[in-house]
Motif scaffolding. Structure first.
Motif, mmCIF file in Angstrom:
data_model
loop_
_atom_site.group_PDB
_atom_site.id
_atom_site.type_symbol
_atom_site.label_atom_id
_atom_site.label_comp_id
_atom_site.label_asym_id
_atom_site.label_seq_id
_atom_site.Cartn_x
_atom_site.Cartn_y
_atom_site.Cartn_z
ATOM 1 N N SER A 1 -10.048 16.130 -6.994
ATOM 2 C CA SER A 1 -11.503 16.100 -6.825
ATOM 3 C C SER A 1 -12.058 17.506 -6.549
ATOM 4 C CB SER A 1 -11.877 15.149 -5.693
ATOM 5 O OG SER A 1 -11.177 15.503 -4.519
ATOM 6 N N LYS B 1 -3.825 11.391 12.594
ATOM 7 C CA LYS B 1 -3.081 12.616 12.268
ATOM 8 C C LYS B 1 -1.581 12.325 12.144
ATOM 9 C CE LYS B 1 -4.165 17.408 12.888
ATOM 10 N NZ LYS B 1 -5.040 18.389 13.520
ATOM 11 N N MET C 1 1.099 3.785 -3.139
ATOM 12 C CA MET C 1 0.733 5.190 -2.926
ATOM 13 C C MET C 1 1.804 6.093 -3.515
ATOM 14 S SD MET C 1 1.420 7.938 -0.587
ATOM 15 C CE MET C 1 2.444 7.085 0.623
ATOM 16 N N ASP D 1 -5.809 11.414 -7.257
ATOM 17 C CA ASP D 1 -5.713 10.081 -7.877
ATOM 18 C C ASP D 1 -5.646 10.200 -9.388
ATOM 19 O OD1 ASP D 1 -5.669 8.809 -5.493
ATOM 20 O OD2 ASP D 1 -7.800 8.321 -5.456
ATOM 21 N N MET E 1 -11.676 14.189 9.140
ATOM 22 C CA MET E 1 -10.596 14.568 8.229
ATOM 23 C C MET E 1 -10.846 13.918 6.872
ATOM 24 S SD MET E 1 -6.554 14.523 9.184
ATOM 25 C CE MET E 1 -6.383 12.745 9.292
ATOM 26 N N GLN E 2 -11.089 14.766 5.855
ATOM 27 C CA GLN E 2 -11.330 14.225 4.511
ATOM 28 C C GLN E 2 -10.034 14.297 3.716
ATOM 29 O OE1 GLN E 2 -14.063 17.320 3.655
ATOM 30 N NE2 GLN E 2 -15.873 16.052 4.033
ATOM 31 N N LEU E 3 -9.598 13.188 3.171
ATOM 32 C CA LEU E 3 -8.357 13.178 2.396
ATOM 33 C C LEU E 3 -8.684 13.240 0.904
ATOM 34 C CD1 LEU E 3 -6.294 10.575 4.402
ATOM 35 C CD2 LEU E 3 -6.347 13.034 4.602
ATOM 36 N N PRO E 4 -7.833 13.924 0.127
ATOM 37 C CA PRO E 4 -8.153 14.175 -1.274
ATOM 38 C C PRO E 4 -7.860 13.004 -2.206
ATOM 39 C CG PRO E 4 -6.112 15.268 -0.688
ATOM 40 C CD PRO E 4 -6.613 14.608 0.554
ATOM 41 N N SER E 5 -7.428 11.864 -1.684
ATOM 42 C CA SER E 5 -7.040 10.775 -2.571
ATOM 43 C C SER E 5 -7.250 9.437 -1.892
ATOM 44 C CB SER E 5 -5.563 10.947 -2.948
ATOM 45 O OG SER E 5 -4.910 9.705 -3.029
ATOM 46 N N GLY E 6 -7.773 8.478 -2.642
ATOM 47 C CA GLY E 6 -7.990 7.137 -2.103
ATOM 48 C C GLY E 6 -6.678 6.452 -1.764
ATOM 49 N N THR F 1 -11.556 20.676 6.277
ATOM 50 C CA THR F 1 -12.232 20.162 7.469
ATOM 51 C C THR F 1 -13.154 21.222 8.083
ATOM 52 O OG1 THR F 1 -10.341 18.726 7.858
ATOM 53 C CG2 THR F 1 -11.829 19.019 9.694
ATOM 54 N N THR G 1 0.831 -1.213 0.000
ATOM 55 C CA THR G 1 0.000 0.000 0.000
ATOM 56 C C THR G 1 0.861 1.258 0.000
ATOM 57 O OG1 THR G 1 -1.695 -1.183 1.233
ATOM 58 C CG2 THR G 1 -1.877 1.194 1.209
ATOM 59 N N LEU H 1 -0.967 10.456 8.920
ATOM 60 C CA LEU H 1 -0.943 11.363 7.764
ATOM 61 C C LEU H 1 0.410 12.052 7.650
ATOM 62 C CD1 LEU H 1 -2.419 12.800 5.449
ATOM 63 C CD2 LEU H 1 -3.132 14.522 7.095
ATOM 64 N N ILE I 1 0.429 7.944 -6.897
ATOM 65 C CA ILE I 1 -0.236 9.193 -6.546
ATOM 66 C C ILE I 1 0.190 10.289 -7.519
ATOM 67 C CG2 ILE I 1 1.194 10.570 -4.974
ATOM 68 C CD1 ILE I 1 -1.198 10.149 -2.962
ATOM 69 N N ILE J 1 -6.134 20.026 3.705
ATOM 70 C CA ILE J 1 -6.972 19.127 4.511
ATOM 71 C C ILE J 1 -7.551 19.893 5.708
ATOM 72 C CG2 ILE J 1 -6.920 17.058 5.963
ATOM 73 C CD1 ILE J 1 -4.689 16.026 4.020
ATOM 74 N N LEU K 1 -3.924 7.857 -0.809
ATOM 75 C CA LEU K 1 -3.440 8.463 0.435
ATOM 76 C C LEU K 1 -4.224 7.906 1.622
ATOM 77 C CD1 LEU K 1 -1.473 10.848 1.246
ATOM 78 C CD2 LEU K 1 -3.506 12.244 1.371
ATOM 79 N N ILE L 1 -2.757 16.830 -3.894
ATOM 80 C CA ILE L 1 -2.654 15.388 -4.131
ATOM 81 C C ILE L 1 -3.907 14.911 -4.837
ATOM 82 C CG2 ILE L 1 -3.048 13.266 -2.813
ATOM 83 C CD1 ILE L 1 -0.749 13.980 -1.106
ATOM 84 N N ASN M 1 -5.730 5.050 1.916
ATOM 85 C CA ASN M 1 -5.330 3.672 2.222
ATOM 86 C C ASN M 1 -4.011 3.622 2.979
ATOM 87 O OD1 ASN M 1 -7.549 2.800 0.852
ATOM 88 N ND2 ASN M 1 -6.457 2.268 -1.021
#
Lengths: 205, 205
Positions: free
Chosen positions: A71, B24, A51, A66, B1-6, A97, A47, B27, A55, A93, B8, A64, B10
């Motif tokens: 997005s 945190k 990444m 995908d 916390m919303q991350l901009p990439s799947g 938030t 993983t 990350l 990425i 981020i 990331l 960052i 994972n």
């Protein structure tokens, strides 16, 4: 601390390279992984490598992503006429938030810091200027950490774009001088975004 | 916390599974890796996977080892007639760091703890009994954490081997009850090893 195995020693050395992880903590993490199934450790390992390998950085805002466009930039509900300039992804981020910002971002990838050898050319300032020339941007909001380097970066960019019609603002200094943006609580961060000031007033220029 | 990439997300989830690492911190670690070269991250990832895949446990004492027999058991300068029984590998490392012990080890892989479902058969007690029957062992030193489970384990093993001529001792209770062996300072640990007591006196049996 003498370790009984070269393999273990190497793994501990790798973990100990991470920020804030000492050799004792690294050993604890490695021995934890050693207790897991081989599949789980392979998943962990793969993983991380995947990444790093796959990425991407958004071609528009350097967040960052995908895909080629992140997005946030791809979201038609976001206001493309407002660009919030931040130092790094953690700041994106942190602002996301708060759920108080509906514009887009531009991630500089650092701030101007001559002592660390970081000048404007190491950052994504040129692409930002290009965005400002080619997109109908109404407002540029600086959300940089409130310290000397942040101020220098604002001043440098502001000088470059003063001929453009867009409004230039900075988040309010609700955050203590010398503080770190990413550790601010959501209320403070949201309020400082709401109370942003024209940059001329801020840099007394 | 919303991350901009799947990707990331994972990677952060994998790090956050490690003990003592929250989301945190995870990350922060992942973003640090993202800043490194791809080769360095691959080295990190491959070192961990290789360690899990190739590491062995010594067939004699169950310590971590690169080969079939660990470096301590293979060392002709170590006194094979003295065996120090410990719960896990961290305890071996802690005792080795004192540089006060010249015998060999036996790593139980845990201690008897019925509440956690760990009985004698989950540990390497049977191989230890086999070692004691087949090797000319003069002294067996218990270096287990001083708590109920440690005492239970000592009592269980001592009952099994009371017919053997070897001396049975335990490290002195220099370490506070309920404390953790691996965090003891070297002086305390070295002294408690020097002042070991016959186990009969210790368990008042």
């Amino acid at each position: 601390m003498q370790l009984p195995s070269g393999l273990l020693e190497n793994a501990v050395a790798q973990f100990a390279k991470l920020p804030g992880i000492g050799k004792k903590t690294a050993l604890r993490l490695v021995l934890h992984l050693l207790k897991q199934n081989e599949e789980e450790v392979n998943l962990f390992s793969e993983t991380i490598a995947k990444m790093r390998r796959e990425i991407k950085f958004c071609q528009r805002c350097y967040n960052i992503s995908d895909g080629d466009i992140c997005s946030i930039c791809a979201n038609s509900m976001r206001n493309k006429a407002v660009i919030c300039v931040v130092e790094n992804i953690r700041d994106v981020i942190a602002i996301e938030t708060t759920q108080q910002f509906n514009g887009t971002y531009h991630v500089l990838g650092g701030i101007i810091s001559p002592l660390d050898g970081i000048g404007p050319e190491q950052l994504t300032i040129q692409p930002l200027l290009h965005r400002l020339e080619s997109e109908p941007v109404e407002e540029l909001i600086f959300a940089l950490n409130p310290n000397i380097q942040g101020d220098t970066t604002i001043y440098y960019i502001q000088k470059k774009i003063q001929h453009l019609p867009c409004k230039i603002t900075t988040i309010a200094r609700g955050i203590a001088f010398g503080g770190e943006l990413e550790y601010a609580d959501e209320m403070t961060l949201a309020r400082s975004l709401a109370n942003r000031l024209p940059v001329q007033q801020y840099v007394k220029g």
